[in-house]
Scaffold this motif. Structure first.
Motif, short mmCIF file in Angstrom:
data_model
loop_
_atom_site.label_atom_id
_atom_site.label_comp_id
_atom_site.label_asym_id
_atom_site.label_seq_id
_atom_site.Cartn_x
_atom_site.Cartn_y
_atom_site.Cartn_z
N GLY A 189 0.80 -1.21 0.00
CA GLY A 189 0.00 0.00 0.00
C GLY A 189 0.83 1.26 0.00
N SER A 190 0.14 2.37 0.21
CA SER A 190 0.81 3.66 0.30
C SER A 190 0.67 4.18 1.73
CB SER A 190 0.19 4.65 -0.68
OG SER A 190 -1.17 4.82 -0.37
N ALA A 191 1.54 5.12 2.09
CA ALA A 191 1.50 5.66 3.44
C ALA A 191 1.96 7.11 3.45
CB ALA A 191 2.41 4.83 4.36
N GLY A 192 1.51 7.84 4.46
CA GLY A 192 1.95 9.22 4.68
C GLY A 192 3.05 9.23 5.73
N ALA A 193 4.15 9.95 5.46
CA ALA A 193 5.30 9.97 6.38
C ALA A 193 5.04 10.86 7.59
CB ALA A 193 6.54 10.45 5.65
N VAL A 202 -9.00 7.28 10.48
CA VAL A 202 -9.50 8.55 9.93
C VAL A 202 -8.46 9.17 9.00
CG1 VAL A 202 -10.26 10.89 10.53
CG2 VAL A 202 -10.91 8.96 11.98
N PHE A 203 -8.87 9.55 7.81
CA PHE A 203 -7.96 10.20 6.87
C PHE A 203 -7.97 11.72 7.06
CE2 PHE A 203 -6.51 11.89 2.81
CZ PHE A 203 -5.49 11.02 2.46
N TYR A 204 -9.17 12.31 7.19
CA TYR A 204 -9.28 13.78 7.33
C TYR A 204 -9.55 14.13 8.78
CZ TYR A 204 -9.65 13.73 2.27
OH TYR A 204 -9.40 13.53 0.93
N ILE A 217 5.99 5.34 0.53
CA ILE A 217 5.59 6.67 1.01
C ILE A 217 5.07 7.50 -0.18
CG2 ILE A 217 6.39 8.83 2.07
CD1 ILE A 217 6.27 6.38 4.00
N SER A 218 3.79 7.90 -0.07
CA SER A 218 3.15 8.64 -1.16
C SER A 218 2.96 10.11 -0.83
CB SER A 218 1.78 8.04 -1.46
OG SER A 218 0.95 8.12 -0.31
N ASP A 219 3.07 10.46 0.46
CA ASP A 219 2.90 11.86 0.86
C ASP A 219 3.56 12.03 2.23
OD1 ASP A 219 0.27 10.22 1.37
OD2 ASP A 219 0.33 11.70 2.97
N SER A 220 3.81 13.28 2.60
CA SER A 220 4.43 13.53 3.89
C SER A 220 3.56 14.47 4.72
CB SER A 220 5.81 14.15 3.73
OG SER A 220 6.29 14.54 5.00
N LEU A 221 3.24 14.07 5.94
CA LEU A 221 2.47 14.93 6.82
C LEU A 221 3.38 15.95 7.50
CD1 LEU A 221 0.85 12.04 6.69
CD2 LEU A 221 -0.62 13.25 8.28
N VAL A 222 4.70 15.86 7.25
CA VAL A 222 5.67 16.80 7.81
C VAL A 222 6.02 17.87 6.77
CG1 VAL A 222 7.93 17.04 8.91
CG2 VAL A 222 6.63 14.93 9.18
N CYS A 235 5.04 6.23 9.89
CA CYS A 235 4.14 6.61 8.79
C CYS A 235 2.73 6.10 9.09
CB CYS A 235 4.65 6.07 7.45
SG CYS A 235 4.74 4.28 7.36
N VAL A 236 1.77 6.55 8.27
CA VAL A 236 0.37 6.21 8.51
C VAL A 236 -0.28 5.60 7.27
CG1 VAL A 236 -0.32 8.62 8.02
CG2 VAL A 236 -1.90 7.11 9.25
N GLU A 237 -1.03 4.52 7.54
CA GLU A 237 -1.90 3.92 6.53
C GLU A 237 -3.18 3.54 7.25
OE1 GLU A 237 -1.94 -0.25 6.34
OE2 GLU A 237 -2.01 0.53 8.38
N MET A 238 -4.04 2.71 6.68
CA MET A 238 -5.35 2.54 7.31
C MET A 238 -5.85 1.10 7.38
SD MET A 238 -7.18 5.93 5.71
CE MET A 238 -8.34 6.09 7.06
N GLU A 239 -4.98 0.11 7.25
CA GLU A 239 -5.47 -1.27 7.14
C GLU A 239 -4.74 -2.33 7.97
OE1 GLU A 239 -4.72 0.59 4.32
OE2 GLU A 239 -6.76 1.09 3.75
#
Ligand code: ADE
Length: 237
Positions: A90-94, A159-161, A205-210, A180-184
């Motif tokens: 999958g993908s994840a946010g850093a 929760v994504f948003y 990693i598809s996006d960064s929350l930092v 990092c964060v994913e949802m599953e």
């Protein structure tokens, strides 16, 4: 025998299944990497395929987004179809600037605020673990094909948003140690545990929350190939 969510008949699904969240990614993997793929599921467009990779049988099926969705599909694969191994890809946010876009993370644990394990089987605790053996196979496969992976704890979020008044990146990274964060994965690892099966999760990693960097759809397509190849190599090991 089919289920309410899966039309496959017995024997149509391999012992090892790769599970991307997106069913179109399952289609892409089947069409790009598998020899002689046949489609075993179209129910709700949650496409699933079985074929061979380097001569060995492998299946690939979408999981959908979030723990309820992967909870259903993975439970049925293990319980109704005799699947032994599920590798989520999958993908994840850093959560840290030490992770760059396209880096690959192998989960060594999944922390979650989810009630999935408690509701599913009364199990308390906010951490679920993948299969140690499967992780070792994945690490060896990654080394063999020269794809660096970071083995670390991940956050499986419900929760994504989020609004701004709830705990954010700092708490998940500093207090819970999630990179990092994913949802599953928390639900997937839990299902594997209660059913005596194996699960693992590899993330790009598809996006960064930092830094708030994001990948384009095209970049994601290309970069995810590396992760898919690691998972396929592990699946046939
Ligand atoms: N998957 C990829 N990016 C994500 C994010 N920012 N939050 C949750 N899941 C994700």
């Amino acid at each position: 025998m089919s289920t309410p969510h899966n039309a496959a008949q017995n024997g149509e699904i391999a012992k090892t299944v790769l599970m991307p969240g997106d069913p179109l990614r399952a289609k892409y993997i089947a069409e790009t990497y598998l020899e002689n793929p046949t489609q075993f599921n179209t129910v709700r467009n949650m496409f699933g395929y079985t074929g061979t990779y380097k001569g060995k049988e492998v299946s690939v099926m979408g999981s959908g987004m979030g723990m309820p969705s992967i909870g259903i599909y993975s439970y049925e694969l293990y319980k109704n179809y005799g699947v032994e191994n599920i590798i989520r890809i999958g993908s994840a946010g850093a959560y840290t600037d030490k992770l760059n876009l396209f880096d690959v993370v192998l989960a060594d644990s999944a922390w979650s605020e989810s009630t999935y394990a408690y509701v599913q089987s009364g199990v308390e605790g906010d951490i679920q673990l993948p299969s140690k053996e499967l992780n070792e196979v994945i690490e060896a496969a990654a080394t063999r094909i020269n794809k660096p992976v970071l083995t670390a704890r991940i956050h499986s979020s419900d929760v994504f948003y989020h609004e701004d008044n709830v705990p954010g990146v700092n708490e998940f990274y500093n207090e819970h140690g999630c990179v990092c964060v994913e949802m599953e994965s928390y639900a997937l690892f839990h299902n594997a545990k209660v059913l005596g099966k194996q699960a693992a999760c590899i993330l790009t990693i598809s996006d960064s929350l930092v830094t708030h960097a994001v990948t384009t759809a095209e970049e994601r397509q290309n970069s995810f190939n590396g992760m898919m190849e690691v998972a396929l190599e592990a699946a046939i090991s």
